[in-house]
Design a protein around this motif. Structure first.
Motif, PDB file in Angstrom:
ATOM      1  N   ALA A 184       0.829  -1.209   0.000  1.00 53.71           N
ATOM      2  CA  ALA A 184       0.000   0.000   0.000  1.00 53.71           C
ATOM      3  C   ALA A 184       0.862   1.257   0.000  1.00 53.71           C
ATOM      4  CB  ALA A 184      -0.916  -0.008   1.220  1.00 53.71           C
ATOM      5  N   ILE A 192      -8.300  -6.388   4.175  1.00 54.64           N
ATOM      6  CA  ILE A 192      -7.978  -4.986   4.482  1.00 54.64           C
ATOM      7  C   ILE A 192      -8.894  -4.458   5.578  1.00 54.64           C
ATOM      8  CG2 ILE A 192      -8.100  -2.647   3.526  1.00 54.64           C
ATOM      9  CD1 ILE A 192      -7.044  -4.050   0.866  1.00 54.64           C
ATOM     10  N   SER A 193     -10.178  -4.796   5.463  1.00 59.01           N
ATOM     11  CA  SER A 193     -11.090  -4.391   6.533  1.00 59.01           C
ATOM     12  C   SER A 193     -10.785  -5.164   7.814  1.00 59.01           C
ATOM     13  CB  SER A 193     -12.544  -4.633   6.116  1.00 59.01           C
ATOM     14  OG  SER A 193     -12.957  -3.671   5.179  1.00 59.01           O
ATOM     15  N   SER A 202      -7.436   1.122  -5.618  1.00 57.53           N
ATOM     16  CA  SER A 202      -8.594   0.435  -5.047  1.00 57.53           C
ATOM     17  C   SER A 202      -8.122  -0.716  -4.166  1.00 57.53           C
ATOM     18  CB  SER A 202      -9.501  -0.093  -6.153  1.00 57.53           C
ATOM     19  OG  SER A 202      -8.874  -1.158  -6.828  1.00 57.53           O
ATOM     20  N   ILE A 203      -8.980  -1.075  -3.221  1.00 54.09           N
ATOM     21  CA  ILE A 203      -8.601  -2.180  -2.349  1.00 54.09           C
ATOM     22  C   ILE A 203      -8.563  -3.493  -3.124  1.00 54.09           C
ATOM     23  CG2 ILE A 203      -9.476  -1.088  -0.255  1.00 54.09           C
ATOM     24  CD1 ILE A 203     -11.916  -2.980  -0.554  1.00 54.09           C
ATOM     25  N   LEU A 251      -6.065   1.540   6.455  1.00 54.07           N
ATOM     26  CA  LEU A 251      -4.793   1.122   5.865  1.00 54.07           C
ATOM     27  C   LEU A 251      -3.942   2.329   5.503  1.00 54.07           C
ATOM     28  CD1 LEU A 251      -2.800  -0.858   4.612  1.00 54.07           C
ATOM     29  CD2 LEU A 251      -4.261  -0.989   2.597  1.00 54.07           C
ATOM     30  N   LEU A 296      -5.133  -3.571  -4.473  1.00 53.00           N
ATOM     31  CA  LEU A 296      -4.218  -3.795  -3.354  1.00 53.00           C
ATOM     32  C   LEU A 296      -4.202  -5.263  -2.938  1.00 53.00           C
ATOM     33  CD1 LEU A 296      -4.764  -0.692  -1.043  1.00 53.00           C
ATOM     34  CD2 LEU A 296      -2.567  -1.665  -1.694  1.00 53.00           C
ATOM     35  N   SER A 297      -5.398  -5.817  -2.727  1.00 47.03           N
ATOM     36  CA  SER A 297      -5.474  -7.188  -2.237  1.00 47.03           C
ATOM     37  C   SER A 297      -4.990  -8.167  -3.305  1.00 47.03           C
ATOM     38  CB  SER A 297      -6.910  -7.513  -1.833  1.00 47.03           C
ATOM     39  OG  SER A 297      -7.793  -7.278  -2.909  1.00 47.03           O
ATOM     40  N   LYS A 300     -10.227   0.838   4.095  1.00 45.03           N
ATOM     41  CA  LYS A 300      -9.183   1.400   3.239  1.00 45.03           C
ATOM     42  C   LYS A 300      -8.486   2.581   3.907  1.00 45.03           C
ATOM     43  CE  LYS A 300      -8.542   3.288  -1.390  1.00 45.03           C
ATOM     44  NZ  LYS A 300      -9.219   3.954  -2.528  1.00 45.03           N
ATOM     45  N   ILE A 323     -10.099  -9.368  -0.595  1.00 44.33           N
ATOM     46  CA  ILE A 323     -10.285  -7.944  -0.284  1.00 44.33           C
ATOM     47  C   ILE A 323     -10.755  -7.744   1.148  1.00 44.33           C
ATOM     48  CG2 ILE A 323     -10.756  -7.219  -2.641  1.00 44.33           C
ATOM     49  CD1 ILE A 323     -13.707  -7.419  -2.039  1.00 44.33           C
TER      50      ILE A 323
END
Lengths: 196, 196
Positions: free
Chosen positions: A14, A42-43, A27-28, A52, A31-32, A49, A39
DNA sequence: ATAATTCGAACGAACGTTCGAATAGTGCGT
DNA sequence: ACGCACTATTCGAACGTTCGTTCGAATTAT
């Protein structure tokens, strides 16, 4: 995979992506995917987001060891920048070679710099001016200094920051002697031009 | 409302918003609401959001009168920046006071600067370095110059650019004499440090 | 067996774009 | 000068896509 392992991997990826394209530019899902995980992770690890993003900034700022919490809005980021610059000024007065020190203790200055500059470049200088004005009021800075000189000196430090980053990445040549010379140069501007 | 009137109004608003928060940071709904028109108008006049962004960049670049077309990708924007800096260098050699000229002919330098810097700050300096290397190869720049000096001088010009912008907006004080002095200062760095 | 971790589907919200209808403006023939 | 046909402009609804988040199930670790 270890818990901290994935967490650090996500922060690492990130940091690079956010520095390149900013919070809204990544976007996540991207990222993921880059991390090879779902995804939801991340949460799960960062609460979302922005969490992070906060963690990324937190890690960058933690090098300075004086900031407890980082949030994502521009206004709040500017407060942190102000705090960061004040911190530099305070330590600078007692140790003229601090510029080199604070530069070298950043693990990844380019990314840190991008993360700060990208959303707030235009406002940073306004903050600089405000800091200077307050510094004059509080007898930290000379009363008769020229605002142009002051901002120039501050911007010069940022300049050196960029240059040392470029040198570190071997995008430009540099020698230790020349490095010292540059530091002295900016030191001179700073001490003679700003501090009372 | 006249056709060009709304078109210019949209460009004006978009220039400010894009400069503040970038392409991804502004939605066409916010843009059209600020202009007091329907969101369809952006697609109608500019073919879409990116078309509007292109038009904004186009208008900023058109001050220089040498760039035909602007697109939105970073890579292409960098080519334009390179072209822009080359243009400065060429004219600079024949007129040592061109820095003032090219600065004053920008109608809104802050916004222009932000639009360029925000997406590409990290890459701009790489482009500077590349230009300098080519300039050395082509005997435009001195062969024995220190790359640090060169980038510093170039960054100094950008610095002056920021400062003059701040002065224009009356965020800092400045006098015509001090202005001239600064120009001479950067001129000196530039002519003595870079040009052969 | 209990908790921690990971996943993928699903959700609502916001995005940029498209499209038909409605309105305003323009040019032409009379 | 006037009415008409045509174009240009403006609007709001609707569409499909992408976004970040949530949640129950599955898997792994303790």
């Amino acid at each position: 995979m270890d818990k901290n392992e994935l967490r650090n991997k996500l922060i690492s990826i990130a940091t690079r992506l956010f520095a390149e394209r900013g919070l809204n530019g990544v976007s996540i899902r991207e990222l993921s995917k880059a991390a090879g995980v779902s995804i939801s992770m991340i949460s799960y690890y960062f609460g979302g987001k922005e969490g992070l993003y906060s963690s990324v900034l937190q890690e960058q700022f933690s090098s300075f060891g004086h900031i407890e919490e980082i949030t994502t809005t521009d206004a709040e980021a500017l407060v942190k920048i102000e705090s960061y610059i004040r911190w530099i000024i305070v330590r600078y007065r007692n140790n003229p070679y601090l510029l080199r020190y604070y530069t070298s203790e950043l693990t990844n200055p380019t990314q840190f710099f991008s993360l700060i500059v990208q959303p707030a470049i235009g406002k940073v200088i306004q903050v600089l001016v405000q800091i200077i004005e307050e510094g004059i009021s509080n007898n930290i800075f000379r009363k008769d200094l020229n605002p142009v000189d002051t901002v120039l000196a501050m911007a010069g430090m940022v300049n050196y920051y960029i240059l040392s980053t470029l040198a570190t990445q071997e995008l430009i040549n540099h020698s230790p002697e020349r490095d010292e010379e540059l530091i002295r140069h900016y030191m001179d501007i700073f001490t003679k031009g700003i501090l009372r």
